[in-house]
Write an enzyme that holds these catalytic residues in place. Structure first.
Site, PDB file in Angstrom:
ATOM      1  N   ALA A 132     -24.997  21.966 131.621  1.00  0.00           N
ATOM      2  CA  ALA A 132     -25.118  22.357 132.943  1.00  0.00           C
ATOM      3  C   ALA A 132     -26.413  22.706 133.445  1.00  0.00           C
ATOM      4  CB  ALA A 132     -24.233  23.700 133.481  1.00  0.00           C
ATOM      5  N   GLY A 172     -21.656  21.836 129.294  1.00  0.00           N
ATOM      6  CA  GLY A 172     -21.038  20.892 129.895  1.00  0.00           C
ATOM      7  C   GLY A 172     -21.052  19.493 129.506  1.00  0.00           C
ATOM      8  N   GLU A 203     -18.250  19.439 127.083  1.00  0.00           N
ATOM      9  CA  GLU A 203     -17.048  19.496 127.841  1.00  0.00           C
ATOM     10  C   GLU A 203     -16.728  18.042 128.653  1.00  0.00           C
ATOM     11  OE1 GLU A 203     -18.700  22.935 130.243  1.00  0.00           O
ATOM     12  OE2 GLU A 203     -16.756  23.673 130.004  1.00  0.00           O
ATOM     13  N   GLU A 234     -22.842  28.885 125.970  1.00  0.00           N
ATOM     14  CA  GLU A 234     -22.693  29.395 127.145  1.00  0.00           C
ATOM     15  C   GLU A 234     -22.959  30.843 126.887  1.00  0.00           C
ATOM     16  OE1 GLU A 234     -20.970  26.823 126.434  1.00  0.00           O
ATOM     17  OE2 GLU A 234     -20.846  25.490 128.297  1.00  0.00           O
TER      18      GLU A 234
HETATM   19  N1  COA Z   1     -30.490  23.030 131.791  1.00  0.00           N
HETATM   20  C1  COA Z   1     -31.723  22.663 132.778  1.00  0.00           C
HETATM   21  N2  COA Z   1     -32.924  21.987 132.028  1.00  0.00           N
HETATM   22  C2  COA Z   1     -32.421  21.602 130.677  1.00  0.00           C
HETATM   23  C3  COA Z   1     -31.516  21.988 130.001  1.00  0.00           C
HETATM   24  C4  COA Z   1     -30.254  22.502 130.735  1.00  0.00           C
HETATM   25  N3  COA Z   1     -29.287  22.437 130.264  1.00  0.00           N
HETATM   26  N4  COA Z   1     -31.700  21.364 128.723  1.00  0.00           N
HETATM   27  C5  COA Z   1     -32.837  21.212 128.468  1.00  0.00           C
HETATM   28  N5  COA Z   1     -33.517  21.252 129.823  1.00  0.00           N
HETATM   29  C6  COA Z   1     -34.564  20.730 129.869  1.00  0.00           C
HETATM   30  C7  COA Z   1     -35.765  21.644 129.501  1.00  0.00           C
HETATM   31  O1  COA Z   1     -36.018  22.958 130.687  1.00  0.00           O
HETATM   32  C8  COA Z   1     -37.134  20.988 129.335  1.00  0.00           C
HETATM   33  O2  COA Z   1     -37.608  20.760 130.590  1.00  0.00           O
HETATM   34  P1  COA Z   1     -39.147  21.012 130.895  1.00  0.00           P
HETATM   35  O3  COA Z   1     -39.885  19.754 130.291  1.00  0.00           O
HETATM   36  O4  COA Z   1     -39.311  20.677 132.591  1.00  0.00           O
HETATM   37  O5  COA Z   1     -39.653  22.284 130.514  1.00  0.00           O
HETATM   38  C9  COA Z   1     -36.551  19.594 129.001  1.00  0.00           C
HETATM   39  O6  COA Z   1     -35.131  19.703 129.551  1.00  0.00           O
HETATM   40  C10 COA Z   1     -36.647  19.160 127.571  1.00  0.00           C
HETATM   41  O7  COA Z   1     -35.771  20.356 126.962  1.00  0.00           O
HETATM   42  P2  COA Z   1     -36.573  21.308 125.726  1.00  0.00           P
HETATM   43  O8  COA Z   1     -35.870  22.742 125.651  1.00  0.00           O
HETATM   44  O9  COA Z   1     -38.216  21.373 125.868  1.00  0.00           O
HETATM   45  O10 COA Z   1     -36.176  20.389 124.368  1.00  0.00           O
HETATM   46  P3  COA Z   1     -36.174  21.067 122.833  1.00  0.00           P
HETATM   47  O11 COA Z   1     -36.032  19.600 122.290  1.00  0.00           O
HETATM   48  O12 COA Z   1     -37.055  21.827 122.555  1.00  0.00           O
HETATM   49  O13 COA Z   1     -34.576  21.794 122.939  1.00  0.00           O
HETATM   50  C11 COA Z   1     -32.369  22.028 123.434  1.00  0.00           C
HETATM   51  C12 COA Z   1     -33.320  20.998 123.089  1.00  0.00           C
HETATM   52  C13 COA Z   1     -31.132  20.940 123.779  1.00  0.00           C
HETATM   53  C14 COA Z   1     -32.012  22.607 121.916  1.00  0.00           C
HETATM   54  C15 COA Z   1     -32.666  23.027 124.558  1.00  0.00           C
HETATM   55  O14 COA Z   1     -33.179  22.002 125.507  1.00  0.00           O
HETATM   56  C16 COA Z   1     -31.517  23.618 124.971  1.00  0.00           C
HETATM   57  O15 COA Z   1     -31.302  24.541 124.253  1.00  0.00           O
HETATM   58  N6  COA Z   1     -31.094  23.467 126.295  1.00  0.00           N
HETATM   59  C17 COA Z   1     -30.046  24.338 126.746  1.00  0.00           C
HETATM   60  C18 COA Z   1     -28.590  24.119 126.129  1.00  0.00           C
HETATM   61  C19 COA Z   1     -27.379  25.051 127.057  1.00  0.00           C
HETATM   62  O16 COA Z   1     -27.652  26.115 126.644  1.00  0.00           O
HETATM   63  N7  COA Z   1     -26.645  24.372 127.405  1.00  0.00           N
HETATM   64  C20 COA Z   1     -25.486  25.063 128.152  1.00  0.00           C
HETATM   65  C21 COA Z   1     -25.855  25.340 129.599  1.00  0.00           C
HETATM   66  S1  COA Z   1     -24.474  26.237 130.454  1.00  0.00           S
END
Ligand code: COA
Length: 261
Positions: free
Chosen positions: A68, A113, A116, A136
């Site tokens: 999400a 999500g 999911e 989460e």
């Molecule tokens: N919601 C909103 N933005 C997200 C996102 C999310 N779930 N996951 C990634 N992004 C965005 C980042 O904020 C970043 O945006 P920016 O360039 O404007 O700063 C962009 O996507 C790239 O992500 P980044 O974190 O820089 O990539 P990474 O390769 O370093 O890491 C992940 C990848 C997937 C490990 C990391 O993005 C992450 O942990 N995301 C969240 C996962 C999560 O907790 N999901 C459950 C949500 S309820």
């Protein structure tokens, strides 16, 4: 409908619809607008007789859906968050309950999500770089789009609880071992593999495909009786043209040509 957060591409010859979540700069994170578009796309696909099967994937080579949209989540309160979860659950249930087969082509991160969404599809094919998880609890949250339920159904209670409580990410080969995915393939072959699998399925009797999916879903629906649903559906096949065609084709030693009636 015009979609801004996803691509809706129907291949006329095969009837295969590819839905691509398309917010690559946010790793295809699901904001409310995208959830709404998934619901609308699923509805449109179910109603369109030209669509025979669906592949759901993410844009780019890094992420299926990274969860999400966390920025958007920070704006919700108790009431709006509950409503958001219900909207997400409704959208994903449309895919799960679809009488047309739906395959998730998981091309990278399938977190929160995203995991999911993949689990709401009927089958999952993972690229070798795919990563699955329900992170989460790292955010003070729990899954809201059916994750606690479908993860338990797919991999069993003990492992589901472990993944939910640790927020651990699992690699594609581990997801295969757990039964979370059906196949793991090289990234470059992901979409062609999914198309081949779906094409093979789409040679079968469409009515029977839909009934199989419905009977399996009945197992997980506390308000339905699975064996009864199966017996009724089995009976229904016998008044279908597909049954007459399938059995005649077998006896006449020729390939069946099904009408879906
Ligand atoms: N919601 C909103 N933005 C997200 C996102 C999310 N779930 N996951 C990634 N992004 C965005 C980042 O904020 C970043 O945006 P920016 O360039 O404007 O700063 C962009 O996507 C790239 O992500 P980044 O974190 O820089 O990539 P990474 O390769 O370093 O890491 C992940 C990848 C997937 C490990 C990391 O993005 C992450 O942990 N995301 C969240 C996962 C999560 O907790 N999901 C459950 C949500 S309820």
């Amino acid at each position: 409908m015009i979609f801004t957060n996803l691509l809706y591409q129907l291949e006329a010859e095969t009837g295969i619809l590819t839905i691509t979540i398309n917010r690559p700069d946010k790793l295809n994170a699901l904001n409310a607008a995208t959830i709404e578009e998934i619901r609308a796309a699923a509805q449109q696909a179910l109603e369109d007789p030209a669509v025979r099967g669906i592949i759901l994937t993410g844009s780019g080579e890094k992420s299926f859906v990274a969860g999400a949209d966390i920025a958007e989540l920070t704006k919700l309160d108790e009431v709006s968050a509950r409503r958001a979860a219900e909207r997400g659950q409704e959208a994903f249930a449309l895919l799960e309950k679809s009488s047309k087969p739906v395959i998730a082509a998981v091309n990278g991160f399938a977190l929160g999500g995203g995991c999911e969404l993949a689990m709401a599809c009927h089958m999952r094919v993972a690229a070798e770089n795919a990563r699955f998880g329900q992170p989460e609890v790292n955010l003070g949250l729990i899954p809201g789009y059916g994750g606690t339920q479908r993860l338990t159904q797919l991999i069993g209670k003990g492992k589901a609880i472990e993944l939910l409580l640790t927020a651990d990410m699992v690699k594609a080969d581990e997801a295969l071992r757990l039964g979370l995915v059906n196949h793991v393939v090289p990234q470059a072959e992901l979409l062609s593999f999914c198309k081949q699998l779906l094409t093979r399925i789409l040679t079968k009797a469409p009515l029977a495909l839909g009934l199989c999916l419905d009977c399996v879903n009945a197992y997980y629906d506390k308000d339905r009786h699975g064996y009864q649903t199966e017996a009724e559906s089995f009976g229904r096949c016998f008044s279908s043209e597909d049954f007459r065609e399938g059995t005649s084709a077998f006896l006449e030693k020729r390939p069946a040509v099904f009408s879906g009636k």
